[in-house]
Design an enzyme around this catalytic site. Structure first.
Site: not given
Ligand code: MRU
Length: 358
Positions: A58-60, A101, A212, A253, A263-264
Site C-alpha cells: 500500500r502507499g501510492a 484501488r 498504518q 495519494d 491522503n489517508k
Molecule cells: O490506504 P493506504 O495505506 O494505501 O494509504 C496510504 C496513504 O494515505 C499514504 O499517506 C499515501 O499513499 C502516501 S505514500 C508515500
C-alpha cells in the site's frame, strides 16, 4: 543486528526458452507488521489484486511499483501465440490492476506507462512477444528505480525544514519506505535529517482504522533508530496545544491541478487543526502523484472500504455487528490549508495551480 527489509523486489528466475524472461514480485506482507515479517510471492494478476486490496502492499508510489512489477511477472507466464493476442490479454489485465484501488493515481499511472511503452515498440514494428515481455519487465524496473531516486530528491528538498536540531514533526498514516520504492515521501526528509545527525523526532498518528501509523511508521522509524512516539488520532490537537509539534508532514495519494490533496482519512482534520494552531502543514509527493487532469479535489475518486475494518479490531468485535458504518479510506485537504508541497523539483508554494503546472 536486524535483518534488512525490503518493501517490494523483482526476483529474477531462470528464463524459459519458449516463453522468455521470467521473474516474480516479492512483497513484504504489511498486514502482518509489526508482529511478523513475511514475504509474499506474486506471479499472477489475481494474487496481485488481492495483495493490493488487502493492503499487503500500500502507499501510492509503492502501489505503482507493485502494479507494474506484478503485471510484468504475470505477463512472463502468459503463453501467447502472437503479439496481438498478448497485447489484448495485457490491456485487459492492466485495466483490472489499475482499478484495484481507485484513489492513489500512481497505480493507474504506472500501468499506463508500461502499456504506452509497449504500444510504442509495436508502432515501430516490434512483433516478437518475448521482446515485448522483456521490455515490460525493464519498464517496471525503471519505474521502481525512478521512484527510489524521486524519494531521494524529495528528501534533499524537504530536509531544509529540519535545519534546527531535534525538530518535531507530526505525520499521519505511513509515507515512508513501506509506502514507496525508496525511503519514502513524507519520511524521506526525516531519514535525510537523521543521517546528518539532526535528530528529528516524529509523532506518528496511529491512523484508524488500519493503523498504518502505529503498525508501519513506528516500525520502520524504530528500525532506523529514529525517535518516534505514537499517539491516537484524536490526540493531535492536544499535542499541538502542548507545543509538541513544529509542523505537520504527510504524503499524498493524488494531488489535483489546484493543489487539493487526497491522503489517508484524517489528513484533512489534521490540516484544519494545524491552521488553527498556526502550524505549517506540508505535503510530500513525486510528480507521479499529481493528476493535472483533475481540476480540483472534488473530482478525486475516494475509496470506500469494508465496514468490517471498523466494526472489528483488537481481534474482536468493537461495534455492534448490525451497526451501519461509514468507511472512506481517504479525504481531501483543500489547497488553501497546505503551506507547501515537497516534490523532487523543490518545495512548491501557492498558488498551486501555477506551481504544479510549471
Ligand atoms: O490506504 P493506504 O495505506 O494505501 O494509504 C496510504 C496513504 O494515505 C499514504 O499517506 C499515501 O499513499 C502516501 S505514500 C508515500
Amino acid at each position: 543486528m536486524e535483518r534488512e527489509f525490503y518493501t517490494l523486489a523483482w526476483i529474477e528466475e531462470e528464463a524459459d526458452p519458449r516463453t522468455g524472461r521470467k521473474g516474480f514480485l516479492s512483497l513484504l506482507d504489511q498486514t502482518l507488521l509489526p508482529e511478523s515479517e513475511q514475504y509474499l510471492k506474486v506471479m499472477d494478476v489475481p494474487s496481485l489484486i488481492s495483495a493490493i486490496q488487502r493492503l499487503s502492499v500500500r502507499g501510492a508510489p509503492a502501489l505503482g511499483c507493485a502494479g507494474a512489477l506484478g503485471l510484468a511477472a504475470a505477463a512472463c507466464r502468459y503463453e501467447a501465440g502472437e503479439y496481438r493476442e498478448f497485447m489484448r490479454w495485457l490491456e485487459t489485465r492492466g485495466r483490472e490492476v489499475a482499478a484495484a484501488r481507485p484513489t492513489a493515481v500512481n497505480l493507474g499511472w504506472a500501468v499506463n506507462r508500461c502499456m504506452r511503452s509497449l504500444r510504442t515498440m509495436i508502432e515501430k514494428g516490434e512483433e516478437n512477444v518475448v521482446s515485448l515481455k522483456n521490455a515490460l519487465v525493464e519498464e517496471a524496473l525503471a519505474i521502481q528505480q525512478e521512484d527510489k531516486e524521486l524519494c531521494e530528491k524529495i528528501g534533499e528538498h524537504g530536509k531544509r525544514l529540519f535545519e534546527e536540531k531535534r525538530t518535531r514533526v507530526l505525520t499521519h498514516c505511513n509515507a515512508g519506505a513501506l509506502a514507496t520504492g525508496g525511503q519514502g515521501t513524507a519520511l524521506a526528509p526525516v531519514y535525510m535529517a537523521h543521517r546528518q545527525g539532526l535528530e528529528p523526532r516524529v509523532l506518528a498518528d496511529e491512523t484508524r482504522p488500519l493503523l498504518q501509523g502505529a503498525r508501519l511508521t513506528a516500525w520502520e522509524l524504530l528500525r532506523a533508530g529514529i525517535e518516534v512516539t505514537v499517539i491516537c488520532d484524536n490526540m493531535a490537537a492536544r499535542a499541538m496545544v502542548e507545543d509538541m509539534v513544529d509542523f505537520v508532514l504527510v504524503g499524498a495519494d493524488r494531488i489535483a491541478a489546484n493543489g487539493d490533496t487526497a491522503n489517508k482519512i484524517g489528513t484533512y482534520g489534521l490540516a484544519v487543526l494545524a491552521a488553527y494552531h498556526r502550524l505549517p502543514f506540508y505535503v510530500a509527493a513525486p510528480y507521479s502523484t499529481v493528476d493535472l487532469e483533475l481540476a480540483a479535489g472534488g473530482q478525486i475518486p475516494i475509496e470506500e472500504r469494508d465496514p468490517g475494518e471498523i466494526r472489528s479490531g483488537f481481534g474482536r468485535l468493537i461495534a455492534p455487528e448490525e451497526c451501519p458504518v461509514y468507511n472512506p479510506a481517504f479525504d481531501v485537504t483543500p489547497a488553501e490549508l497546505i503551506t507547501g508541497i515537497i516534490t523532487e523539483r523543490g518545495i512548491l508554494r501557492p498558488p498551486y495551480s501555477r506551481s504544479l503546472r510549471d
